[in-house]
Design a protein around this motif. Structure first.
Motif, PDB file in Angstrom:
ATOM      1  N   GLU A 134      -5.562   0.259   1.482  1.00  6.27           N
ATOM      2  CA  GLU A 134      -5.338   1.127   0.596  1.00  6.27           C
ATOM      3  C   GLU A 134      -5.560   2.621   0.933  1.00  6.27           C
ATOM      4  O   GLU A 134      -5.057   3.624   0.395  1.00  6.27           O
ATOM      5  N   ARG A 135      -6.554   2.803   1.750  1.00 12.23           N
ATOM      6  CA  ARG A 135      -7.224   4.141   1.874  1.00 12.23           C
ATOM      7  C   ARG A 135      -7.152   4.816   3.184  1.00 12.23           C
ATOM      8  O   ARG A 135      -7.036   5.911   3.426  1.00 12.23           O
ATOM      9  N   GLU A 136      -6.981   3.707   4.290  1.00 13.90           N
ATOM     10  CA  GLU A 136      -6.634   4.359   5.813  1.00 13.90           C
ATOM     11  C   GLU A 136      -5.103   4.634   5.960  1.00 13.90           C
ATOM     12  O   GLU A 136      -4.124   3.659   5.523  1.00 13.90           O
ATOM     13  N   ALA A 137      -4.920   5.577   6.452  1.00  4.81           N
ATOM     14  CA  ALA A 137      -3.551   6.036   6.749  1.00  4.81           C
ATOM     15  C   ALA A 137      -3.102   5.560   7.953  1.00  4.81           C
ATOM     16  O   ALA A 137      -1.774   5.449   8.023  1.00  4.81           O
ATOM     17  N   THR A 154       0.815  -1.203  -0.168  1.00  4.04           N
ATOM     18  CA  THR A 154      -0.012  -0.010   0.084  1.00  4.04           C
ATOM     19  C   THR A 154       1.021   1.407  -0.327  1.00  4.04           C
ATOM     20  O   THR A 154       2.122   1.298   0.307  1.00  4.04           O
ATOM     21  N   PRO A 155       0.385   2.450  -0.232  1.00  5.34           N
ATOM     22  CA  PRO A 155       1.054   3.603  -0.112  1.00  5.34           C
ATOM     23  C   PRO A 155       1.925   3.853   1.169  1.00  5.34           C
ATOM     24  O   PRO A 155       2.438   4.699   1.549  1.00  5.34           O
ATOM     25  N   GLY A 167     -12.002  -8.958   1.894  1.00  3.11           N
ATOM     26  CA  GLY A 167     -12.408  -7.733   1.168  1.00  3.11           C
ATOM     27  C   GLY A 167     -12.415  -6.344   1.560  1.00  3.11           C
ATOM     28  O   GLY A 167     -11.866  -5.303   1.233  1.00  3.11           O
ATOM     29  N   ALA A 168     -12.769  -6.094   2.787  1.00  3.51           N
ATOM     30  CA  ALA A 168     -12.823  -4.914   3.660  1.00  3.51           C
ATOM     31  C   ALA A 168     -11.276  -4.442   3.948  1.00  3.51           C
ATOM     32  O   ALA A 168     -10.829  -3.211   3.753  1.00  3.51           O
ATOM     33  N   ALA A 179     -10.696  -0.122  12.354  1.00  5.47           N
ATOM     34  CA  ALA A 179     -12.210   0.423  12.477  1.00  5.47           C
ATOM     35  C   ALA A 179     -13.180   0.073  11.240  1.00  5.47           C
ATOM     36  O   ALA A 179     -14.409  -0.397  11.443  1.00  5.47           O
ATOM     37  N   ARG A 180     -12.556   0.067  10.076  1.00 13.59           N
ATOM     38  CA  ARG A 180     -13.331  -0.230   8.999  1.00 13.59           C
ATOM     39  C   ARG A 180     -13.784  -1.740   9.318  1.00 13.59           C
ATOM     40  O   ARG A 180     -14.748  -2.230   8.547  1.00 13.59           O
ATOM     41  N   LEU A 181     -12.800  -2.742   9.529  1.00 14.12           N
ATOM     42  CA  LEU A 181     -13.158  -4.144   9.844  1.00 14.12           C
ATOM     43  C   LEU A 181     -14.066  -4.322  10.877  1.00 14.12           C
ATOM     44  O   LEU A 181     -15.027  -5.344  10.651  1.00 14.12           O
ATOM     45  N   ASP A 182     -13.947  -3.606  12.029  1.00 14.41           N
ATOM     46  CA  ASP A 182     -15.228  -3.498  12.982  1.00 14.41           C
ATOM     47  C   ASP A 182     -16.408  -3.200  12.277  1.00 14.41           C
ATOM     48  O   ASP A 182     -17.391  -3.895  12.790  1.00 14.41           O
ATOM     49  N   ARG A 183     -16.539  -2.038  11.495  1.00 19.73           N
ATOM     50  CA  ARG A 183     -17.750  -1.788  11.216  1.00 19.73           C
ATOM     51  C   ARG A 183     -18.240  -2.675  10.115  1.00 19.73           C
ATOM     52  O   ARG A 183     -19.523  -3.065   9.930  1.00 19.73           O
TER      53      ARG A 183
END
Length: 424
Positions: free
Chosen positions: A207-210, A173-174, A200-201, A217-221
């Protein structure tokens, strides 16, 4: 499929003797037929022994193909009829009844063999489908991701067609190379659905979260949204342990700020190298500057209720325990849990092992758990593939070949300067 190709198929309670036992069992019908002939000649004429001839077709139905079962049935029936007619001197009606019995058993054995072959074919098809689904859900990462060598293994606890809830992923990732390994509660289709969701999440969030807390948090949601489709107790138990790792060079990547309320820690890695930013001896010598440049690469680890990774370097192995324990993914509704990102130096030539509790909870006959850091200390491995191969052999020796849970392993290594083995 991957386990067979790598020689790491699940090990059952018989260890490596299954093939030998199966080859010996295929000789059982012939041995029973020979035993029947010997007993009939060895006993008086008024005594007849037909049990081996009756058992031979049934053994053939279990261990041989259709042709072998038919030939065994013909031999058993023919031998019984011939002995009744020319060798035995017992009652004629009894001899005829015995012959009819053996013929009937032989015919039934052919039918049983046909059913077994059909069932075996269906089971093999189901296992192939399950393996294909597992491969689609957990595709093997490339052997190199960024500047890291990568190896993975997935080993099911049982040989039956079963899909587990262990998962892993590796993404460049970046923000550096990011790794994920975890274990979804449960088995079967619900576990597969959760694995697909989380992998998938992660690929999108990486790629998006810094920051790693942002990814978590994205995986939690994602898990919380998924829980709404479940009913009853299953809705409360839709969670997953996981460990997220970021391998990054701070000199070329933006800093990873800690989660609110948490302070970054910089514990030492095996072998004693200090984490970036720690004070060190020396007055700016060339050797010190070179060592500092080599030690720029760090591991950022966010552990969500998962077994701690093992960092191996120069014959030493250390568990990268979290400074502040956190709840598993999907359980943040139960309590406010800080997300502590710990940093560790990742020197050249070091290797990192991530694993699920199928490894750390593997027990020997005395009930002792497998200790990855202890078992791997004072050992060195040329690459992650050899590391995982050694781990699988060692845990099989520890447990005596018995596994109670699925096991997912992911190992990465930082290539040493001037390493040319990557293209080998």
């Amino acid at each position: 499929m991957r386990e067979r190709a790598a020689g790491t198929e699940p090990v059952n309670g018989y260890g490596g003797n299954v093939g030998r036992l199966w080859r010996l069992a295929r000789w059982l019908p012939a041995a029973l037929c020979a035993l029947g002939v010997v007993l009939d000649f060895a006993t008086p004429r008024e005594v007849s022994v037909s049990a081996p001839f009756a058992a031979a077709p049934l053994a053939a139905a279990a261990f041989l193909g259709l042709r072998g079962t038919v030939l065994t049935g013909i031999f058993s029936s023919g031998a019984t009829i011939l002995f009744s007619a020319f060798h035995d001197s017992g009652n004629v009606l009894e001899a005829e009844a015995r012959s009819i019995t053996i013929v009937t058993v032989s015919v039934l054995a052919v039918g049983v063999n046909y059913v077994l072959l059909r069932s075996g074919s269906r089971l093999a098809s189901a296992r192939s489908i399950a393996e294909a689904v597992q491969y689609a859900v957990l595709p093997t990462p490339p052997s190199h991701v960024g500047a890291l060598s990568v190896a993975t293994r997935y080993r099911a606890a049982q040989a039956e067609a079963r899909i587990g809830g262990d998962f892993y992923a590796a993404e460049e990732t970046p923000y550096g190379v990011r790794l994920l390994l975890g274990d979804v509660r449960g088995k079967g289709l619900d576990a597969v659905a959760a694995v697909v969701l989380l992998v998938g999440a992660f690929r999108e969030a990486a790629e998006r979260e810094a920051t790693l807390p942002g990814v978590a948090a994205r995986l939690d949601r994602a898990l919380q949204r998924d829980a709404h489709r479940l009913q009853g107790a299953a809705r409360l138990e839709d969670f997953s342990t996981a460990v997220l790792v970021e391998v990054v060079d701070p000199s070329t990547q933006p800093p990873n700020p800690p989660a609110p309320g948490a302070s970054p820690t910089t514990p030492e890695a095996p072998g004693g190298p200090r984490a970036p930013g720690a004070a060190g001896g020396g007055q700016g010598s060339a050797a010190a500057e070179e060592r500092a440049a080599e030690e720029q690469v760090v591991l950022r680890v966010l552990n969500r209720g998962h077994p701690a990774p093992v960092l191996l370097h120069r014959g030493r192995a250390a568990l990268l325990e979290p400074t502040i324990p956190a709840l598993p993914l999907g359980m943040t509704d139960l309590a406010v849990s800080p997300q502590q990102v710990d940093e560790f130096v990742f020197p050249p030539g070091a290797q990192l092992l991530l694993y699920t509790d199928g490894l750390s909870e593997a027990r020997n006959p005395e009930g002792d758990f497998y200790q990855p850091a202890e078992r791997l200390s004072r050992a060195s491995f040329a690459d992650p593939e050899k590391l995982l191969a050694a781990v699988l052999v060692d845990v099989a020796a520890h447990t005596g070949g018995r596994s109670a849970d699925d096991m997912a392993l992911l190992a990465v290594a930082r290539d040493t300067p001037g390493d040319t083995s990557r293209d080998a």
